[in-house]
Design a protein around this motif. Structure first.
Motif, mmCIF file in Angstrom:
data_model
loop_
_atom_site.group_PDB
_atom_site.id
_atom_site.type_symbol
_atom_site.label_atom_id
_atom_site.label_comp_id
_atom_site.label_asym_id
_atom_site.label_seq_id
_atom_site.Cartn_x
_atom_site.Cartn_y
_atom_site.Cartn_z
ATOM 1 N N SER A 183 0.782 0.178 -9.130
ATOM 2 C CA SER A 183 1.254 -0.246 -8.231
ATOM 3 C C SER A 183 0.850 -1.485 -7.428
ATOM 4 O O SER A 183 1.329 -1.994 -6.449
ATOM 5 C CB SER A 183 1.770 0.983 -7.028
ATOM 6 N N ILE A 188 4.788 -10.223 4.170
ATOM 7 C CA ILE A 188 4.052 -8.915 4.300
ATOM 8 C C ILE A 188 3.421 -8.593 5.151
ATOM 9 O O ILE A 188 2.308 -9.341 5.229
ATOM 10 C CB ILE A 188 3.725 -8.676 2.824
ATOM 11 N N GLY A 192 2.342 3.940 3.153
ATOM 12 C CA GLY A 192 1.229 4.343 2.243
ATOM 13 C C GLY A 192 0.284 5.421 2.757
ATOM 14 O O GLY A 192 0.514 5.681 4.149
ATOM 15 N N ALA A 214 -2.159 2.614 4.667
ATOM 16 C CA ALA A 214 -1.345 1.503 5.541
ATOM 17 C C ALA A 214 0.037 1.573 5.487
ATOM 18 O O ALA A 214 0.791 2.065 4.461
ATOM 19 C CB ALA A 214 -1.910 0.334 4.685
ATOM 20 N N THR A 265 6.611 -3.862 -8.664
ATOM 21 C CA THR A 265 5.434 -3.430 -9.138
ATOM 22 C C THR A 265 5.434 -3.248 -10.693
ATOM 23 O O THR A 265 6.499 -2.755 -11.134
ATOM 24 C CB THR A 265 4.935 -2.419 -8.446
#
Ligand code: ADP
Ligand code: MG
Length: 206
Positions: free
Chosen positions: A121, A23, A7, A10, A85
């Motif tokens: 998302s 995760i 991302g 992150a 998502t």
């Protein structure tokens, strides 16, 4: 560990925590920031995310369990929600689930929390439950203006990422939202959303 998403802020890895799928979210160093400020921001967002992800569970928002936090490394290990998502679902499904998303946002606001990054998302459908993730920019606030900014963002995302279904999705969102916050709050907050929008248009013409 498998990298599943890189991302802007992150990196997201798939890993294991005590044999459960997990995760790992790690906030990356930004070289354009002053190093000590950068560490402070990454630490602070990691704290916020891990706190609020657990706080909102208390009033019924489905969120991943937090398994482990390391502030120095700005990382969180959390439960993996093995769904899709909302962003990646078929359009009809997004329209239908917008009402549920509106309810979830209503529950957050009713309990004095703004999410701060409401995009499609950041909602994951797993079985029949919509989970909310990505609380790094969330805040505790009772200011209606803050709630309006949250709504304005999700409206903007529907407008840009889901333009074809914007109208029915936004209408359903508002129906869900109103059912939770009540009509008086609904009227007040949506009025503030219109105010933000008219300021935006005004700013755009000068
Ligand atoms: N707990 C989780 N379970 C399943 N998928 C996740 C989880 N956390 C993040 N993801 C996936 O990684 C993406 C990015 O994670 P997110 O926390 O939203 O970080 P960013 O700040 O980069 O948006 C999500 O949109 C989702 O696809
Ligand atoms: Mg996100």
């Amino acid at each position: 560990m498998k990298l599943i998403k890189k991302g802007a802020e992150a990196d997201i890895y798939q890993t294991k925590w005590n044999n459960s799928k997990a995760i790992l979210k790690i906030r990356k160093k930004k070289n354009y920031r002053n190093p000590s400020l950068d560490l402070k921001i990454r630490k602070q967002r990691t704290i916020k995310e891990s706190q609020i992800i657990s706080q909102v569970k208390l009033f019924g928002i489905p969120t991943p369990l937090v398994y482990f936090v390391n502030l120095k490394k700005a990382l969180i290990i959390m439960q993996e929600i093995p769904g899709k998502t909302i962003h990646d679902l078929p359009e009809l499904k997004i329209i239908e689930l917008s009402k549920e998303i509106g309810k979830l946002v209503g529950m957050l606001h009713k309990n004095g929390v703004i999410h701060g990054d409401l995009t499609t998302s950041n909602f994951i459908l797993f079985q029949k439950t919509v989970f909310v993730i990505d609380f790094g920019l969330s805040q505790n606030t009772i200011k209606p203006e803050d709630y309006a900014v949250d709504l304005r963002l999700i409206k903007e995302i529907l407008n840009s990422a889901h333009a074809k279904i914007m109208e029915p999705a936004w209408n359903n969102f508002l129906i869900g939202y109103r059912s939770i916050v009540g009509n008086a709050n609904y009227v007040k907050i949506t009025k503030l959303v219109s105010d933000i929008e008219s300021r935006g248009r005004y700013a755009a013409v000068i």
